[in-house]
Design an enzyme around this catalytic site. Structure first.
Site, PDB file in Angstrom:
ATOM      1  N   CYS A 132       0.836  -1.207   0.000  1.00 49.58           N
ATOM      2  CA  CYS A 132       0.000   0.000   0.000  1.00 49.58           C
ATOM      3  C   CYS A 132       0.866   1.251   0.000  1.00 49.58           C
ATOM      4  O   CYS A 132       1.364   1.675   1.040  1.00 49.58           O
ATOM      5  CB  CYS A 132      -0.927  -0.013   1.213  1.00 49.58           C
ATOM      6  SG  CYS A 132      -1.954   1.455   1.333  1.00 49.58           S
ATOM      7  N   CYS A 135      -0.443   4.079   2.124  1.00 49.91           N
ATOM      8  CA  CYS A 135      -0.207   3.916   3.563  1.00 49.91           C
ATOM      9  C   CYS A 135       1.252   4.180   3.910  1.00 49.91           C
ATOM     10  O   CYS A 135       1.552   4.837   4.900  1.00 49.91           O
ATOM     11  CB  CYS A 135      -0.513   2.487   4.034  1.00 49.91           C
ATOM     12  SG  CYS A 135      -1.981   1.751   3.365  1.00 49.91           S
ATOM     13  N   ASP A 136       2.165   3.632   3.134  1.00 53.21           N
ATOM     14  CA  ASP A 136       3.560   3.556   3.570  1.00 53.21           C
ATOM     15  C   ASP A 136       4.553   4.374   2.745  1.00 53.21           C
ATOM     16  O   ASP A 136       5.714   4.477   3.122  1.00 53.21           O
ATOM     17  CB  ASP A 136       4.013   2.080   3.563  1.00 53.21           C
ATOM     18  CG  ASP A 136       3.196   1.246   4.544  1.00 53.21           C
ATOM     19  OD1 ASP A 136       2.825   1.794   5.602  1.00 53.21           O
ATOM     20  OD2 ASP A 136       2.922   0.073   4.262  1.00 53.21           O
TER      21      ASP A 136
END
Ligand code: NAP
Length: 311
Positions: A132, A135-136
């Protein structure tokens, strides 16, 4: 007596549905499933969930979701649904030999990222290996990363990552992309993206002390007998997601990728009293906050459905 609401799944959608159904006095049963807490359990910091300005660890956030649902009367069982019968009411939902009956059912089984299937991917999951970018990606500011895949998701992730990273390599197993033309062009024209064609990630190497981190990958040519090591800071696997909908094959309608179909602006499935929410219905957004929002919708839909029946 059947439960008023049986919720299958325990990610942001499932627990938000449980919170709302609980506050409506419906005493929902949550069957948490094989990955309790859902995909956020494999994420480290979550910095894009509103209300947490300092960020929050994915597993900690899911503990909070659960605590809030339980506070309002949700019962959570750490069991995995193995079979359902949605043909008559009450709906029948089995976890192994145990039968749970529900006047309504909310399906929040989520989606699972597809992984390459190598052992080192697990070793560095959340520590340099991610599925992701949204997300990261932020944690790879100024670093060099690999994106694995050749579809729209891979192009989207690669483009997104160029906002943070100094260089993004797209490793694709063929020499043509599956992605749509517009997404391909965007990636091919991005000066920070370089394509490595006809290659697969065979291994991910790194350090475990003092901090677990990725330092390199071994790439294997898919058309020549050739492999090589490449220094890299992170690996984003973007080879697609799989909606967890196989339990409902035949009972509910799904699109060609397996995402459950719901009525527009609703969580209603084709079976009256069965609602679906979160990533199992969402091929587009797949965010914790959108999943939570649709979990709320599902609980409200279930409550109104029961109310219309004179509950
Ligand atoms: P996808 O279209 O199925 O593409 C998956 C890619 O990963 C393919 O290039 C595939 O290679 C590769 N792949 C699969 N298994 C692999 C493995 N084990 N090792 C290495 N590579 C592997 O999946 P997606 O990109 O997630 O897209 C899914 C759907 O969502 C599509 O319909 C897409 O259009 C849509 N989507 C749209 C957008 C958008 O429009 N903004 C964004 C994301 C997704 P091969 O090509 O060789 O099969």
């Amino acid at each position: 007596m059947p439960h008023n609401v049986v919720i299958i799944g325990s990610g942001p959608a499932g627990y938000t549905a449980a919170l709302y159904a609980g506050r409506a006095g419906l005493e929902p049963l949550v069957l948490a499933g094989p990955e309790p807490g859902g995909q956020l359990m494999i994420t480290t910091d979550v910095e894009n969930y509103p209300g947490f300005p300092a960020g929050v660890m994915g597993p900690d956030m899911m503990d909070l979701f659960k605590e809030q649902a339980v506070r309002f009367g949700a019962q959570v069982l750490h069991e995995t649904v193995t079979k359902v019968d949605l043909s008559t009411r009450p709906f029948k939902i089995w976890t192994g030999d145990t039968l749970h009956e529900g006047s309504t059912a909310i399906i929040a089984t989520g989606a699972s990222a597809k992984w390459i299937g190598i052992e080192s991917e697990k070793t560095f999951g959340g520590f340099g290996v991610s599925a992701c970018a949204t997300c990261d990606g932020f944690f790879f500011r100024g670093k060099e990363v690999i994106v694995v895949g050749g579809g729209d998701t891979a192009m989207e992730e690669a483009n997104y990552l160029t906002r943070h990273c100094s260089k993004v390599y797209v490793v694709h197993r063929r020499d043509t992309l599956r992605a749509s033309k517009i997404m391909q062009e965007r990636a091919l024209q991005n000066p920070k993206i370089e394509f490595i064609w006809n290659a697969a990630v065979a291994d991910i190497m790194g350090e475990t002390e003092p901090h677990r981190k990725v330092t390199s990958v071994r790439l294997q040519s898919t058309d020549k007998d050739l492999s090589w090591t490449m220094p890299i800071d992170g690996v984003f696997v973007a080879i697609g997601h799989q909606p967890n909908s196989s339990l409902f094959t035949g009972a509910l309608d799904a699109d060609e990728l397996g995402y459950l179909k719901v009525e527009p602006f609703s969580t209603k499935t084709k079976v009256a009293g069965v609602f679906a929410c979160g990533d199992v219905t969402d091929r587009t957004y797949r965010q914790a906050v959108t999943a939570a929002g649709s979990g709320c919708m599902a609980a409200i839909d279930a409550e109104r459905f029961l109310e219309a029946e004179g509950h």
